[in-house]
Design an enzyme around this catalytic site. Structure first.
Site, mmCIF file in Angstrom:
data_model
loop_
_atom_site.group_PDB
_atom_site.id
_atom_site.type_symbol
_atom_site.label_atom_id
_atom_site.label_comp_id
_atom_site.label_asym_id
_atom_site.label_seq_id
_atom_site.Cartn_x
_atom_site.Cartn_y
_atom_site.Cartn_z
ATOM 1 N N LYS A 1 0.800 -1.220 -0.047
ATOM 2 C CA LYS A 1 0.083 0.059 0.120
ATOM 3 C C LYS A 1 1.047 1.253 -0.003
ATOM 4 C CE LYS A 1 -4.132 1.688 2.212
ATOM 5 N NZ LYS A 1 -4.819 2.196 0.915
HETATM 6 N N1 PMP Z 1 -7.647 -1.223 -3.355
HETATM 7 C C1 PMP Z 1 -7.188 -0.180 -3.430
HETATM 8 C C2 PMP Z 1 -6.431 0.472 -4.400
HETATM 9 C C3 PMP Z 1 -7.249 0.502 -1.938
HETATM 10 O O1 PMP Z 1 -6.736 1.722 -1.681
HETATM 11 C C4 PMP Z 1 -8.083 -0.327 -1.066
HETATM 12 C C5 PMP Z 1 -8.017 0.504 0.374
HETATM 13 N N2 PMP Z 1 -7.028 0.124 1.106
HETATM 14 C C6 PMP Z 1 -8.465 -1.474 -1.302
HETATM 15 C C7 PMP Z 1 -8.106 -1.999 -2.488
HETATM 16 C C8 PMP Z 1 -9.209 -2.173 -0.265
HETATM 17 O O2 PMP Z 1 -8.235 -2.505 0.896
HETATM 18 P P1 PMP Z 1 -8.646 -2.876 2.272
HETATM 19 O O3 PMP Z 1 -9.818 -3.644 2.474
HETATM 20 O O4 PMP Z 1 -7.550 -3.317 3.059
HETATM 21 O O5 PMP Z 1 -9.295 -1.354 2.775
#
Ligand code: PMP
Length: 291
Positions: free
Chosen positions: A159
């Site tokens: 991330k």
């Molecule tokens: N894809 C992207 C590009 C994101 O920014 C997020 C949010 N973090 C997600 C998927 C979903 O991730 P999560 O469920 O861990 O928040």
């Protein structure tokens, strides 16, 4: 829309080991994180004072840093404790939690081996916005021309700030056309995800299908929802999904920490009606995060 700027708020941010007054949390303009996107972050949500899947987020933060070839100079436990301490200090119980780490100012060049690693955590009020009824109307997605890069062209499972460059461009493009968000395909034309959330479909076979996270983040909400669906004895098929399969979709929803479960009513010219599946998953997720 009036928004309080994020550099002009009351309260505290934890920065490099200290609780600092919010407005004093500055970083130098010549910072590697700012110039070369060497920054990793987490987006988490606290419900009734408890951060949902807090440890999973902290683990992902450390892993994202590792993927970007740096180490966060704190223990996982310290980050876990600090998030809770900050929620108490800020007197917030339903909030967003942003933990992040980035390379500092010691070197401004492609090579950044000797930069100091900075770590910070901020929390702010962010209740879940939509009542289920509004959510059930479904949002509208465009289909972006920006594609997710393959795993050997970008650190797609971190991330990391840099990966959001195309997400912002894609989302702006969609918003200018009157859509809420946009569907991004992978480099090879398969359905990937939205700009900040993963995607699920119910197909005309009645089963639930979701793309394999080969070129994008395997969201913590995504895996939570898969477990939730399986616990309901619903079959979840993780596979490559082609764009042309949208014609077989009967229901569609996005998942993410910020998006939670967001039903989708339209992707480009393909329309679906959020129905029983969306309603049930929305309700179950909402219960689970508050349990
Ligand atoms: N894809 C992207 C590009 C994101 O920014 C997020 C949010 N973090 C997600 C998927 C979903 O991730 P999560 O469920 O861990 O928040």
């Amino acid at each position: 829309m009036s928004i309080i700027p994020f550099d002009d708020r009351d309260g505290y941010i934890w920065l490099n080991g200290e609780m600092m007054p919010w407005r004093e949390c500055k970083t130098h303009v010549i910072s590697h994180g700012l110039h070369y996107a060497s920054l990793v972050f987490e987006g988490e949500r606290a419900y009734n004072g408890k951060i949902f899947k807090s440890k999973d987020h902290t683990n992902r933060l450390f892993n994202s840093a590792k993927i970007l070839d740096f180490e966060i100079p704190w223990s996982l436990e310290k980050i876990e404790d600090t998030k809770l301490e900050l929620l108490e200090t800020m007197k917030l119980s339903n909030s967003y939690v942003r933990a992040f780490a980035w390379r500092g100012s010691e070197m401004i060049a492609v090579s950044a081996q000797h930069t100091k690693i900075h770590t910070a955590i901020a929390v702010w009020e962010w209740p879940s916005y939509f009542d289920p009824e509004t959510k059930m109307k479904g949002i509208k997605l465009d289909i972006s021309n920006w594609r997710r890069p393959p795993a050997n062209c970008a650190p797609v499972h971190a991330k990391a700030a840099g990966l959001y460059m195309i997400c912002t461009l894609a989302k702006h493009e969609a918003e200018k056309k009157g859509f809420d968000d946009t569907l991004m395909l992978s480099h090879d034309g398969l359905i990937a995800e939205a700009t900040g959330a993963n995607i699920f479909f119910r197909m005309s076979d009645g089963n639930i299908h979701t793309p394999l996270p080969k070129t994008f983040l395997n969201g913590i909400t995504r895996t939570t929802i898969i477990d939730l669906l399986k616990a309901k004895d619903l079959e979840v098929i993780e596979r490559d999904i082609e764009l042309e399969e949208l014609k077989n979709v009967t229901e569609c929803f996005l998942t993410g920490t910020a998006a939670e479960v967001t039903p989708v009513g339209k992707i480009a010219e393909f329309e679906f009606k959020p129905g029983n599946l969306c309603k049930e998953i929305l309700g179950s997720y909402s219960e689970l995060v508050r349990a």
